[in-house]
Structures are given as structure tokens and as C-alpha cells.
Design a protein around this motif. Structure first.
Motif, short mmCIF file in Angstrom:
data_model
loop_
_atom_site.label_atom_id
_atom_site.label_comp_id
_atom_site.label_asym_id
_atom_site.label_seq_id
_atom_site.Cartn_x
_atom_site.Cartn_y
_atom_site.Cartn_z
N TRP A 129 0.77 -1.15 -0.04
CA TRP A 129 -0.07 -0.07 0.10
C TRP A 129 0.92 1.16 0.06
O TRP A 129 0.48 2.18 -0.84
N LEU A 130 1.98 1.27 0.88
CA LEU A 130 2.71 2.37 0.92
C LEU A 130 3.48 2.39 -0.33
O LEU A 130 4.06 3.73 -0.87
N ALA A 131 3.90 1.50 -1.06
CA ALA A 131 4.46 1.70 -2.49
C ALA A 131 3.60 2.25 -3.54
O ALA A 131 4.14 3.04 -4.20
N LEU A 132 2.49 1.88 -3.43
CA LEU A 132 1.25 2.23 -4.41
C LEU A 132 1.14 3.63 -4.08
O LEU A 132 1.00 4.57 -5.04
N LEU A 133 1.08 4.30 -2.87
CA LEU A 133 0.91 5.75 -2.45
C LEU A 133 2.07 6.52 -2.84
O LEU A 133 1.81 7.50 -3.21
N SER A 134 3.14 6.15 -2.94
CA SER A 134 4.18 6.71 -3.21
C SER A 134 4.28 7.16 -4.67
O SER A 134 4.91 8.14 -5.11
N ASN A 135 3.59 6.52 -5.40
CA ASN A 135 3.63 6.73 -6.84
C ASN A 135 2.07 7.28 -7.40
O ASN A 135 1.54 7.03 -8.35
N SER A 136 1.38 7.65 -6.36
CA SER A 136 -0.03 8.07 -6.38
C SER A 136 -0.29 9.55 -6.04
O SER A 136 0.26 10.35 -5.16
N ALA A 137 -1.64 9.95 -6.61
CA ALA A 137 -2.12 11.48 -6.09
C ALA A 137 -3.48 11.16 -5.98
O ALA A 137 -4.16 10.51 -6.62
N TRP A 138 -4.15 11.90 -4.96
CA TRP A 138 -5.70 11.72 -4.85
C TRP A 138 -6.20 13.33 -5.24
O TRP A 138 -5.87 14.18 -4.85
N ALA A 139 -6.86 13.22 -6.54
CA ALA A 139 -7.45 14.35 -6.98
C ALA A 139 -8.76 15.00 -6.18
O ALA A 139 -9.48 14.22 -5.97
N GLU A 140 -8.78 16.23 -6.02
CA GLU A 140 -9.88 16.91 -5.47
C GLU A 140 -11.15 16.74 -6.61
O GLU A 140 -12.25 16.67 -6.11
N ARG A 141 -10.95 17.02 -7.61
CA ARG A 141 -12.01 17.21 -8.67
C ARG A 141 -11.43 17.01 -10.16
O ARG A 141 -10.48 17.17 -10.53
N CYS A 142 -12.22 16.04 -10.88
CA CYS A 142 -11.82 15.76 -12.34
C CYS A 142 -13.11 15.97 -13.11
O CYS A 142 -14.23 15.56 -12.58
N ILE A 143 -12.76 16.22 -14.40
CA ILE A 143 -13.87 16.62 -15.30
C ILE A 143 -13.28 15.57 -16.47
O ILE A 143 -12.21 15.58 -16.67
N ALA A 144 -14.18 15.16 -17.47
CA ALA A 144 -13.78 14.28 -18.64
C ALA A 144 -13.61 15.28 -19.71
O ALA A 144 -14.52 16.14 -20.11
N ILE A 145 -12.58 15.00 -20.62
CA ILE A 145 -12.41 15.95 -21.74
C ILE A 145 -12.85 15.07 -22.87
O ILE A 145 -13.48 15.46 -23.92
N ASP A 146 -12.61 13.62 -22.70
CA ASP A 146 -13.02 12.80 -23.78
C ASP A 146 -13.24 11.59 -23.08
O ASP A 146 -12.87 11.32 -21.74
N GLY A 147 -13.26 10.16 -23.73
CA GLY A 147 -13.51 8.94 -22.98
C GLY A 147 -12.25 8.34 -22.24
O GLY A 147 -12.36 7.50 -21.38
N ASP A 148 -10.83 9.14 -22.50
CA ASP A 148 -9.72 8.40 -21.94
C ASP A 148 -8.92 9.56 -21.37
O ASP A 148 -7.56 9.34 -21.33
N THR A 149 -9.47 10.78 -21.36
CA THR A 149 -8.67 11.85 -20.96
C THR A 149 -9.51 12.75 -19.70
O THR A 149 -10.49 13.06 -20.06
N LEU A 150 -8.62 13.07 -18.59
CA LEU A 150 -9.54 13.86 -17.66
C LEU A 150 -8.71 15.01 -17.48
O LEU A 150 -7.55 15.16 -17.98
#
Length: 124
Positions: free
Chosen positions: A9-30
């Protein structure tokens, strides 16, 4: 076993970020926190191709008012952050968005390769 899970879990978190808000630009881009994010494991049609609008609507429905997590893998040649996207702890998969409508034989997979730092080459 618990220590192993905690380490993973710590290894995963070291390479991750938690976003506050996301919107879709298209089906595979936020766009998350003012940064473009390209999903590494989802390939959707472009907005001007058949299925593009439907893929965007599905992606927007997935991330709307939800906790979105990103496991990052660098940037692509367009400067977008490459990431696996997790919504409420579950990874967004191709099946969540739909088939790769509109991609066909003209789709160039080389557009989304990871950008690595250039390694100096030895002169011969």
C-alpha cells in the motif's frame, strides 16, 4: 502478511495522487486539479469519431462528484500525466467506457508511449 500488505500500500501511495475534482475531456482523458491526465489502460474514440461522445459521457458519469485516485506513470509526449485512474478505490477499466469505437486500423498506439529521460549513448 499484514506488513507485506502495508508495504504494498505504501509503495502504491508513493506513486499516486488523490485528485480533488476531475472532469472528462473525452473517454480516455481527464482534467484533475488543472492538469490533463491520460488514462493508461483505456482507449476511447476521439470526440469527432463514432462513439466519442458516448465515451465522454460514460467517463464523466464515473468521475462526477467521486473520489478519484491516480497512480502515475510519467508523462506522454504531449505533456499529459499518464495514470491509472481509480474511482472510489476501483480502477477504471475499458469495460467501464465501452469498446474502442472509431479506433479501427488508423489508431496509432505509439501516440501514448511513456516519455523517459534520454540516456547518453556510448560512442563507438
Amino acid at each position: 502478511m499484514t506488513r507485506l500488505l502495508a508495504f504494498a500500500w505504501l509503495a502504491l501511495l508513493s506513486n499516486s495522487a488523490w485528485a480533488e475534482r476531475c472532469i472528462a475531456i473525452d473517454g480516455d482523458t481527464l482534467v484533475c486539479n488543472h492538469q490533463k491526465v491520460r488514462l493508461t489502460n483505456v482507449y476511447a474514440a476521439e470526440m469527432n469519431q463514432p462513439g466519442g461522445s458516448a465515451a465522454k459521457r460514460k467517463m464523466q458519469a464515473l468521475v462526477h462528484n467521486r473520489e478519484v485516485g491516480l497512480v502515475t506513470h510519467g508523462h506522454d509526449r504531449y505533456g499529459r500525466l499518464l495514470a491509472e485512474v481509480y474511482v472510489d478505490g476501483r480502477r477504471v477499466e475499458q469495460a467501464d467506457i465501452g469498446p474502442r469505437a472509431g479506433r479501427g486500423s488508423t489508431w496509432g498506439a505509439d501516440r501514448h508511449v511513456y516519455v523517459h529521460a534520454a540516456q547518453p549513448r556510448k560512442a563507438k
